[in-house]
Design a protein around this motif. Structure first.
Motif, PDB file in Angstrom:
ATOM      1  N   ILE B 262       4.106   1.698  -8.289  1.00 34.94           N
ATOM      2  CA  ILE B 262       3.690   1.620  -6.887  1.00 34.94           C
ATOM      3  C   ILE B 262       3.317   3.000  -6.370  1.00 34.94           C
ATOM      4  CG2 ILE B 262       4.364   0.885  -4.572  1.00 34.94           C
ATOM      5  CD1 ILE B 262       4.136  -1.324  -6.838  1.00 34.94           C
ATOM      6  N   SER B 263       4.102   4.014  -6.779  1.00 39.53           N
ATOM      7  CA  SER B 263       3.819   5.380  -6.333  1.00 39.53           C
ATOM      8  C   SER B 263       2.491   5.882  -6.875  1.00 39.53           C
ATOM      9  CB  SER B 263       4.944   6.332  -6.755  1.00 39.53           C
ATOM     10  OG  SER B 263       6.143   5.999  -6.116  1.00 39.53           O
ATOM     11  N   VAL B 266      -0.480   3.221  -4.770  1.00 44.37           N
ATOM     12  CA  VAL B 266      -0.666   3.347  -3.317  1.00 44.37           C
ATOM     13  C   VAL B 266      -1.557   4.544  -2.935  1.00 44.37           C
ATOM     14  CG1 VAL B 266       0.537   3.805  -1.143  1.00 44.37           C
ATOM     15  CG2 VAL B 266       1.356   2.010  -2.663  1.00 44.37           C
ATOM     16  N   ILE B 274       0.098  11.249  -1.852  1.00 42.11           N
ATOM     17  CA  ILE B 274       1.377  10.572  -1.657  1.00 42.11           C
ATOM     18  C   ILE B 274       2.210  11.365  -0.659  1.00 42.11           C
ATOM     19  CG2 ILE B 274       2.570  11.765  -3.568  1.00 42.11           C
ATOM     20  CD1 ILE B 274       3.106   8.079  -2.921  1.00 42.11           C
ATOM     21  N   LYS B 326      11.901   5.747  -0.550  1.00 42.03           N
ATOM     22  CA  LYS B 326      10.641   5.405  -1.220  1.00 42.03           C
ATOM     23  C   LYS B 326       9.771   4.529  -0.330  1.00 42.03           C
ATOM     24  CE  LYS B 326      12.304   5.446  -5.992  1.00 42.03           C
ATOM     25  NZ  LYS B 326      11.525   6.532  -6.611  1.00 42.03           N
ATOM     26  N   TRP B 330       6.013   5.383   0.961  1.00 50.34           N
ATOM     27  CA  TRP B 330       4.809   4.620   0.611  1.00 50.34           C
ATOM     28  C   TRP B 330       4.042   4.211   1.857  1.00 50.34           C
ATOM     29  CZ3 TRP B 330       8.371   1.292  -2.848  1.00 50.34           C
ATOM     30  CH2 TRP B 330       8.528   1.916  -4.094  1.00 50.34           C
ATOM     31  N   THR B 333       2.319   7.075   3.297  1.00 53.17           N
ATOM     32  CA  THR B 333       1.135   7.406   2.518  1.00 53.17           C
ATOM     33  C   THR B 333      -0.066   6.606   3.007  1.00 53.17           C
ATOM     34  OG1 THR B 333       2.507   7.809   0.565  1.00 53.17           O
ATOM     35  CG2 THR B 333       0.145   7.472   0.199  1.00 53.17           C
ATOM     36  N   ILE B 352       6.142  -3.975  -2.092  1.00 52.96           N
ATOM     37  CA  ILE B 352       6.864  -3.310  -1.004  1.00 52.96           C
ATOM     38  C   ILE B 352       7.497  -4.362  -0.096  1.00 52.96           C
ATOM     39  CG2 ILE B 352       6.624  -1.778   0.983  1.00 52.96           C
ATOM     40  CD1 ILE B 352       4.336  -0.405  -0.524  1.00 52.96           C
TER      41      ILE B 352
END
Lengths: 92, 534, 197
Positions: B262-263, B266, B274, B326, B330, B333, B352
């Motif tokens: 996911i990091s 995204v 990020i 986290k 996200w 971001t 998410i």
């Protein structure tokens, strides 16, 4: 590849001698009745022996921080599993 | 790439042995992916059968014993043969060297060995199906020590599968420490690598404990030793302590790689750096660390001491903190980003949403008073499906969609991907949201029967499972179609900045023509344009 | 130049450091593997102090001590072997490796004597929790000794083919590290079973 310190045979023989002495000591102490101290002394001597093996035979004394971390981190988790389990079994 | 004839890169060499004896991390990753995806389908079929049985109470579609076997196999197959290895050994193997600018992992032969040990474990587990397991995937003693099922064989099978997991984690730890490209400092690592590093620490530290647990279970059956048997002075809770010391951290083995994906996804699909790189990086380590302190929360009603109950409940709440870090990062971001909704991003957003849902329901379970009511009910089943399926599986699917062009050199059909995603999303929520309600209304888990007042929601849940199955099916059709008829993929279809996009699609066997020298972190989207590749 | 195609992606120094980290990581997993058993030992010792006190007299303290010395000597021989090959002395390496394997065999031989003696006295793994722990822990340790013998045997074969020199002895060193770990586990097993009443 070559270690900066050239490891001679002498240090290993010295450590070996120390291990034999400690082994004799721990066996000797086991014939005495010191109650709970028997456990404490036995484990202390075992840990001294283990340290000699780890530091010299396994070269830990000359290793970098990364190797030390890899060597010590599992001990931490070992203490954790023992402690966590005992927090249950000792207090039922 | 500007080659006229499409290069097949690492896929070029043909023949069974070129795959069976490969030392190429990419091929080993593909082998793991295919194997784990197979067991995803197998485990899924078991799940569908469970739901069919639960539509109508009292209906003997199959016996209670068969039902016990089904939920045991569903859990065991999904957990040991799919969810634990899929992202780490599948996508991790393929992409870790690419992301850090290396030609391969530190120990390619151990990597190959880990795959065949995995297969051997599967073989032994399948052999045990002669007298299949009916204990639940948690194999609690004393029943698991006494049941006629072939627990001994299964124990050895799981031991082998665990060995494979350990070797993978070991390989990744050394790879990440020693094989990073010049200039790739720790704070220039892609966040997927931070996630995989943290995962590997857990694999190395926790898996041996479940290894010894299953060895002891086998020995209890074979030699009559009594560590877990009260009639011999043993303690069934000792089994649970050992089992959960691994099985709780292993859920972080499941989720951390997915969070890493996911990091990666995204920022690419928000065209923004990020937010909070260091916070996300260190939160992976924090989750791995804290995750070791909370295993007792699976045992609140087992007879554990009040002291232990209080300690474990208290510590359980802390793991929510780095997780929340986290989620906030996200979202930050995406704020003021240029968001596009290609399939990887659809799955990432779904992650998410669903994982946060699942994680929040963990709060009720971590609190002692509510746990008493919710333990062993469908609330638990819903909780872990939201986190493991809504979390890990969705994250895995995000990764598959994101990296499919890189692995295969072909693009998926976005139309099919969206159809699959939509049905999966709807089906998943219909199936599992209802189970929260079933749970706090009192429906127990692992029972083949239930009181009639629960039937309505059970029917809804089962219908949901069919919608979910259809969505997954469409997705698989997309994968297969993509392999044979997908449009040729450019090296960097998503215009990402991480290193794998500088390799060809698919990459050559050596990954890079020359090991790159790194001068910046891989998330500078507003600041620089990626090389435009063809 | 790397001697080993499978390390073509690492230079010699990197490969050595990687191998060392790799074996320490593996040893970390072994700490946790035995760790579960040590946890069980502590739990049951606290639960059944009388049983542990009475049962431990059945164990032969002298044989246990001899075995401890045997393993300590084997750690010495493997360390001397590594020191030798670092100086390029291939023949000495083979001598020390052979001695190590021989001492390991002696250890297993003594273990065999101990175990068969227990069986002859009607003491089996399912006799009580103390003996369950004794047989499982010394048994798992013994399996590791056996595995070590096989690994060192493999290294000896390679040494016989002249694979090692003062420039390259990585497999010898990492096998040595494993062997010292096997010694370490016994250093704790010995007092826990044989000495503490």
């Amino acid at each position: 590849m070559e270690k900066a310190h050239g490891t001679g045979y002498g240090i290993y023989v010295a450590v070996w001698a120390g291990l034999l002495v400690l082994t004799a000591a721990t066996v000797a102490v086991s014939y005495l009745d010191l109650g709970l101290m028997n456990v404490v002394v036995a484990l202390l001597i075992a840990s001294a022996k283990a340290s000699l093996v780890a530091l010299f035979f396994m070269h830990l004394k000359f290793e970098n921080r990364l190797v030390w971390t890899f060597a010590l981190v599992p001990i931490f988790f070992l203490v954790l599993i023992i402690g966590g389990t005992l927090s249950d079994t000792l207090f039922r | 790439m500007t080659e006229a004839g499409r290069s097949l890169g690492y896929l070029e060499e043909k023949g069974f042995l070129s795959w069976a004896l490969t030392l190429d991390h990419k091929r080993i990753g593909v082998l793991y992916l295919l194997t784990t995806l197979l067991f995803f389908l197998v485990g899924g079929v078991f799940g569908l059968l469970i739901r069919i049985k639960l539509m109508v109470p009292g209906q003997q579609i199959f016996s209670d014993h068969v039902y016990n076997v089904l939920f045991t196999l569903h859990g065991s197959v999904m957990i040991f043969l799919f969810i634990i290895p899929a992202i780490p050994s599948g996508l991790g193997n393929f992409f870790i060297p690419l992301l850090i600018g290396a030609k391969d992992v530190a120990f390619p032969r151990i990597n190959l060995a880990s795959y065949w040990i995995f297969v051997a474990g599967i073989g032994v587990i399948v052999a045990s199906l002669v007298r299949p397991m009916d204990t639940g995937w948690t194999f609690y003693t004393p029943y698991s020590a006494k049941t006629a099922a072939n627990v001994t064989l299964l124990s050895f099978g799981i031991f082998l599968v665990g060995m494979s997991s350990i070797l993978t984690g070991l390989n990744f730890l050394v790879t990440i420490h020693k094989l990073r490209a010049p200039g790739m400092t720790w704070h220039r690592l892609p966040l997927f690598i931070w996630g995989m590093y943290s995962t590997s620490v857990i694999q190395v530290v926790a898996t041996p404990v479940v290894g010894i647990t299953f060895l002891l279970l086998a020995m209890e059956r074979l030699f009559g030793i009594g560590f877990f048997d009260p009639s011999k002075g043993g303690d069934p809770l000792l089994f649970q302590h050992f089992f959960w010391f691994y099985s709780h951290p292993v859920v972080y083995v499941m989720i951390l790689p997915a969070m890493g994906i996911i990091s990666e996804v995204v920022p690419v699909f928000s065209r923004k750096p990020i937010f909070g790189y260091k916070a996300i990086a260190y939160s992976s380590l924090a989750i791995a660390f804290i995750g070791f302190f909370v295993w007792g929360h699976h045992m609140f009603v087992s007879g554990m001491s009040k002291t232990a109950n209080i300690i474990f409940s208290f510590l359980t709440f802390f793991v929510a903190v780095p997780t929340a870090v986290k989620v906030f990062n996200w979202i930050a971001t995406m704020y003021k980003g240029s968001i596009t909704f290609e399939s990887p991003m659809l799955y990432a957003l779904t992650f998410i949403f669903l994982f946060t849902f699942g994680g929040l329901t963990g709060m009720f379970l971590g609190a002692l008073a509510t746990n008493v009511h919710l333990h062993d009910t469908y609330f638990i089943v819903a909780h872990f499906h939201y986190t493991m399926m809504g979390g890990t599986v969705v994250g895995f699917l995000a990764g598959l969609h994101y990296w499919f062009p890189k692995m295969t050199g072909r693009m998926l059909s976005e139309k099919l991907a969206r159809a699959g995603w939509l049905l999966t999303f709807i089906g998943f929520n219909v199936t599992f949201l209802t189970q929260f309600f079933l749970g706090f209304r009192g429906m127990p888990r692992r029972w083949a029967e239930y009181p009639p007042q629960f039937q309505g929601l059970n029917i809804v849940s089962t219908v949901g499972s069919w919608i979910l199955a259809l969505g997954i099916l469409i997705m698989f059709v997309n994968f297969v179609r993509g392999l044979y008829a997908g449009k040729p993929a450019p090296a960097n279809p998503w215009k990402g900045l991480t290193l794998e996009w500088q390799a060809a699609s698919p990459p050559s066997t050596e990954n890079f023509e020359a090991i790159p020298v790194i001068t910046d972190w891989p998330y500078g989207y507003a600041k620089r344009k990626p090389e435009s590749n063809e | 130049m790397s001697d080993h195609p499978s390390h073509a992606h690492m230079d010699a120094a990197q490969a050595y450091e990687a191998a060392k980290l790799g074996i320490w990581t593996f040893l970390a997993t072994e700490v946790l593997l035995f760790g579960g058993l040590f946890t069980a030992y502590i739990v049951f010792r606290l639960k059944f102090p009388q049983m542990f006190h009475e049962d431990h007299f059945h164990l032969n303290r002298i044989l246990g001590a001899v075995n401890t010395i045997v393993l300590i000597c084997s750690s010495l021989t493997v360390a001397l072997g590594i020191a030798a090959i670092r100086k390029g002395k291939q023949h000495l390496l083979k001598v020390y490796l052979s001695l190590t394997i021989l001492l390991a065999a002696v250890f297993l031989g003594i273990k065999y004597v101990e175990w068969t003696e227990k069986f002859a006295h009607g003491l089996f793994p399912d006799t009580d929790v103390f003996f369950s722990l004794y047989f499982v822990m010394t048994g798992l340790h013994g399996l590791h000794v056996l595995a070590g013998m096989l690994v060192l045997g493999g290294v000896l074969v390679l040494a016989g083919r002249g694979k090692f020199s003062e420039h390259y002895s990585t497999p010898v060193e990492i096998s040595g590290l494993y062997w010292h770990f096997v010694d370490l586990v016994w250093i704790y097993l010995f007092p826990l079973f044989y000495l503490i009443g």
